[in-house]
Write a protein that holds these residues in place. Structure first.
Motif, PDB file in Angstrom:
ATOM      1  N   ARG A 280      -7.012  30.562  41.086  1.00 46.11           N
ATOM      2  CA  ARG A 280      -6.644  30.595  39.668  1.00 46.11           C
ATOM      3  C   ARG A 280      -6.039  31.937  39.296  1.00 46.11           C
ATOM      4  O   ARG A 280      -4.985  32.000  38.661  1.00 46.11           O
ATOM      5  N   ALA A 281      -6.681  33.042  39.694  1.00 45.46           N
ATOM      6  CA  ALA A 281      -6.151  34.364  39.356  1.00 45.46           C
ATOM      7  C   ALA A 281      -4.802  34.590  40.017  1.00 45.46           C
ATOM      8  O   ALA A 281      -3.871  35.118  39.397  1.00 45.46           O
ATOM      9  N   SER A 282      -4.673  34.181  41.285  1.00 47.41           N
ATOM     10  CA  SER A 282      -3.409  34.374  41.993  1.00 47.41           C
ATOM     11  C   SER A 282      -2.300  33.539  41.372  1.00 47.41           C
ATOM     12  O   SER A 282      -1.168  34.010  41.199  1.00 47.41           O
ATOM     13  N   SER A 283      -2.613  32.287  41.036  1.00 50.28           N
ATOM     14  CA  SER A 283      -1.578  31.413  40.481  1.00 50.28           C
ATOM     15  C   SER A 283      -1.176  31.844  39.074  1.00 50.28           C
ATOM     16  O   SER A 283      -0.010  31.709  38.691  1.00 50.28           O
ATOM     17  N   ASP A 284      -2.127  32.388  38.288  1.00 56.48           N
ATOM     18  CA  ASP A 284      -1.781  32.879  36.945  1.00 56.48           C
ATOM     19  C   ASP A 284      -0.789  34.037  37.039  1.00 56.48           C
ATOM     20  O   ASP A 284       0.185  34.111  36.271  1.00 56.48           O
ATOM     21  N   GLN A 285      -1.035  34.955  37.978  1.00 59.07           N
ATOM     22  CA  GLN A 285      -0.114  36.068  38.175  1.00 59.07           C
ATOM     23  C   GLN A 285       1.236  35.571  38.661  1.00 59.07           C
ATOM     24  O   GLN A 285       2.293  36.054  38.231  1.00 59.07           O
ATOM     25  N   PHE A 286       1.206  34.601  39.556  1.00 58.19           N
ATOM     26  CA  PHE A 286       2.451  34.045  40.090  1.00 58.19           C
ATOM     27  C   PHE A 286       3.250  33.358  38.985  1.00 58.19           C
ATOM     28  O   PHE A 286       4.485  33.438  38.960  1.00 58.19           O
ATOM     29  N   ARG A 287       2.575  32.684  38.040  1.00 57.62           N
ATOM     30  CA  ARG A 287       3.260  32.050  36.916  1.00 57.62           C
ATOM     31  C   ARG A 287       4.028  33.089  36.090  1.00 57.62           C
ATOM     32  O   ARG A 287       5.174  32.864  35.688  1.00 57.62           O
ATOM     33  N   LYS A 288       3.376  34.231  35.844  1.00 64.87           N
ATOM     34  CA  LYS A 288       4.036  35.284  35.062  1.00 64.87           C
ATOM     35  C   LYS A 288       5.291  35.772  35.772  1.00 64.87           C
ATOM     36  O   LYS A 288       6.337  35.984  35.151  1.00 64.87           O
ATOM     37  N   GLU A 289       5.180  35.947  37.085  1.00 66.09           N
ATOM     38  CA  GLU A 289       6.333  36.403  37.857  1.00 66.09           C
ATOM     39  C   GLU A 289       7.461  35.373  37.813  1.00 66.09           C
ATOM     40  O   GLU A 289       8.637  35.730  37.712  1.00 66.09           O
ATOM     41  N   GLN A 290       7.096  34.103  37.885  1.00 67.30           N
ATOM     42  CA  GLN A 290       8.107  33.055  37.859  1.00 67.30           C
ATOM     43  C   GLN A 290       8.811  32.997  36.513  1.00 67.30           C
ATOM     44  O   GLN A 290      10.023  32.749  36.440  1.00 67.30           O
ATOM     45  N   LYS A 291       8.091  33.214  35.430  1.00 69.01           N
ATOM     46  CA  LYS A 291       8.706  33.243  34.104  1.00 69.01           C
ATOM     47  C   LYS A 291       9.751  34.355  34.029  1.00 69.01           C
ATOM     48  O   LYS A 291      10.845  34.175  33.466  1.00 69.01           O
ATOM     49  N   LEU A 292       9.408  35.503  34.603  1.00 67.47           N
ATOM     50  CA  LEU A 292      10.350  36.621  34.599  1.00 67.47           C
ATOM     51  C   LEU A 292      11.582  36.295  35.444  1.00 67.47           C
ATOM     52  O   LEU A 292      12.712  36.610  35.052  1.00 67.47           O
ATOM     53  N   ARG A 293      11.375  35.688  36.597  1.00 65.09           N
ATOM     54  CA  ARG A 293      12.510  35.326  37.454  1.00 65.09           C
ATOM     55  C   ARG A 293      13.420  34.316  36.759  1.00 65.09           C
ATOM     56  O   ARG A 293      14.648  34.416  36.829  1.00 65.09           O
ATOM     57  N   ASN A 294      12.813  33.334  36.093  1.00 60.24           N
ATOM     58  CA  ASN A 294      13.616  32.344  35.380  1.00 60.24           C
ATOM     59  C   ASN A 294      14.375  32.980  34.216  1.00 60.24           C
ATOM     60  O   ASN A 294      15.537  32.641  33.967  1.00 60.24           O
ATOM     61  N   ALA A 295      13.696  33.902  33.513  1.00 56.05           N
ATOM     62  CA  ALA A 295      14.356  34.579  32.389  1.00 56.05           C
ATOM     63  C   ALA A 295      15.532  35.418  32.882  1.00 56.05           C
ATOM     64  O   ALA A 295      16.601  35.455  32.242  1.00 56.05           O
ATOM     65  N   LEU A 296      15.346  36.094  33.996  1.00 55.25           N
ATOM     66  CA  LEU A 296      16.445  36.863  34.565  1.00 55.25           C
ATOM     67  C   LEU A 296      17.617  35.966  34.942  1.00 55.25           C
ATOM     68  O   LEU A 296      18.784  36.298  34.681  1.00 55.25           O
ATOM     69  N   ALA A 297      17.321  34.822  35.544  1.00 61.29           N
ATOM     70  CA  ALA A 297      18.388  33.900  35.931  1.00 61.29           C
ATOM     71  C   ALA A 297      19.146  33.411  34.708  1.00 61.29           C
ATOM     72  O   ALA A 297      20.391  33.323  34.722  1.00 61.29           O
ATOM     73  N   ASP A 298      18.419  33.096  33.631  1.00 64.23           N
ATOM     74  CA  ASP A 298      19.080  32.641  32.406  1.00 64.23           C
ATOM     75  C   ASP A 298      19.940  33.747  31.802  1.00 64.23           C
ATOM     76  O   ASP A 298      21.065  33.505  31.330  1.00 64.23           O
TER      77      ASP A 298
END
Length: 393
Positions: A280-298
């Protein structure tokens, strides 16, 4: 023991088409004798035609990973069975005591498990480890005999017999096992994309001190990767080459548990906390990173062309992307009669139960078709645990 590993449950559903992911990954945690659970999970995956592109493991998970990646797909389940059948063989009659669950119930099973674990401590586990003849304190300092209670030479012979290392190194299936450098304390992965894998790499991943000796590889000595991290999830998710990934994470220790009431339960709970994945802790951190990657792509899609030629763009663009990840977690849930020795209790009855549990959990998981579909959430990440009432999060 001759284990008829054919569960009575319904067969896993066959999937005619590959799920819409670039990579199907199988992540295998460490946990000693509990590792038969992973064999059951893999049997279910094989029946569902979910053949992994990447197999990564720690400790006993590294051995199971080698048995999978180091054999042809049609032979993998049988090799896993051979290995676990061998481990639960009868050492010097130690398994002769087989109490009926109808006679004595859980209490009889609890005492039987303790008997089997004691037998493993005294006699070892066939094909895995054997006790040393003399206590380490009586041996010369610096020798393997002085720093471990058991000899794992028999494991090397087992791996050489059951695993085709040429197949692993050919690279059709990506293969990774984690270990810890004894001198530096650094966690390392031996990966067939960067290393020529040998039996020593698998043995190093499972060299848990002080039971097992450190394994020397190219002048360095390594211990069990579970000392630092007992799951390869982060290694796979943060791979330099990001890709749409369907990851089956097969854990042998549950992070959740009840308050201990006895010293034995304290030991059990300590192991569960120490070796659980805390996904849970690892996936929560990974979600935050993915949001940033998606925002950068947009954002980058909206930039004028002249800005896309800058060094800053080139640097940040390496982190941008819209990849998706499904993390399907399968966790072995211990029975209440299993105690602090459950990870070195190699009785045939327990092996069969663990295998059955893994198979059944995989079948139940695949009844939820969402786990094989691409996530539609803004962060592109889906996690699933069948024990959590089948809820997605």
């Amino acid at each position: 023991m001759n284990m008829p590993f054919k569960p009575a449950a319904a067969k896993a559903q066959k999937w005619r088409e590959r799920p819409p992911f670039d990579c199907v990954a199988l992540l295998l945690q460490g946990g000693g004798a509990l590792g038969a659970y992973q064999g059951g999970v893999y049997e279910g995956l094989a029946e569902a035609n979910l053949v992994p592109d990447w197999v990564a493991g720690i400790s006993i998970g590294a051995i199971n990973a080698a048995l999978i990646a180091g054999n042809a797909p049609e032979s993998r389940v049988e090799k896993l069975r051979q290995f676990w059948d061998m481990l639960s063989a009868d050492p010097l009659g130690a398994w002769a005591f087989q109490p009926s669950e109808e006679i004595g119930g859980d209490l009889a099973r609890q005492w039987a498990n303790r008997w089997y674990a004691t037998a493993a401590a005294l006699f070892g586990a066939p094909g895995l480890f054997a006790p040393r003849l003399f206590h380490p304190l009586t041996r010369a300092p610096g020798t393997p005999e002085a720093i471990s209670f058991y000899d794992t030479a028999t494991l090397k012979s087992t791996l050489e017999r059951l695993v085709d290392f040429d197949r692993i190194n050919f690279g059709e299936t990506r293969f990774s096992v984690g270990a810890v450098n004894v001198a530096t304390g650094n966690f390392v992965y031996f990966d067939n994309s960067t290393h020529e894998i040998r039996p020593e790499h698998i043995m190093a991943s499972g060299a848990l001190p002080p039971g097992f000796p450190a394994i020397e590889i190219e002048g360095e000595h390594y211990w069990d990767g579970g000392l630092v991290s007992n799951t390869p999830l982060q290694w796979v998710l943060e791979s330099a080459r990001r890709q749409d990934t369907l990851a089956f994470q097969v854990d042998l220790w549950s992070a959740r548990g009840s308050l201990p009431r006895t010293l034995g339960e304290v030991t059990t709970r300590q192991k569960e906390i120490q070796y659980s994945s805390r996904t849970r802790a690892s996936s929560d951190q990974f979600r935050k990173e993915q949001k940033l990657r998606n925002a950068l792509a947009d954002l980058f899609a909206k930039l004028p062309g002249d800005l896309k030629t800058t060094s800053e763009f080139a640097l940040l663009n390496e982190e941008a992307g819209r990849k998706v990840y499904n993390i399907v977690q399968l966790i072995y849930r211990s029975k209440h009669y299993e105690g602090e020795s459950k990870d070195f209790e190699f009785s045939g009855k327990s092996m069969k139960d663990h295998w059955q549990a893994g198979y059944s959990d995989l079948v139940r998981t695949l009844r939820h078709p969402e786990v094989l579909e691409r996530p539609t959430s803004p962060d592109g990440v889906l996690t699933f645990d069948i024990a959590n009432h089948g809820r997605l999060s």
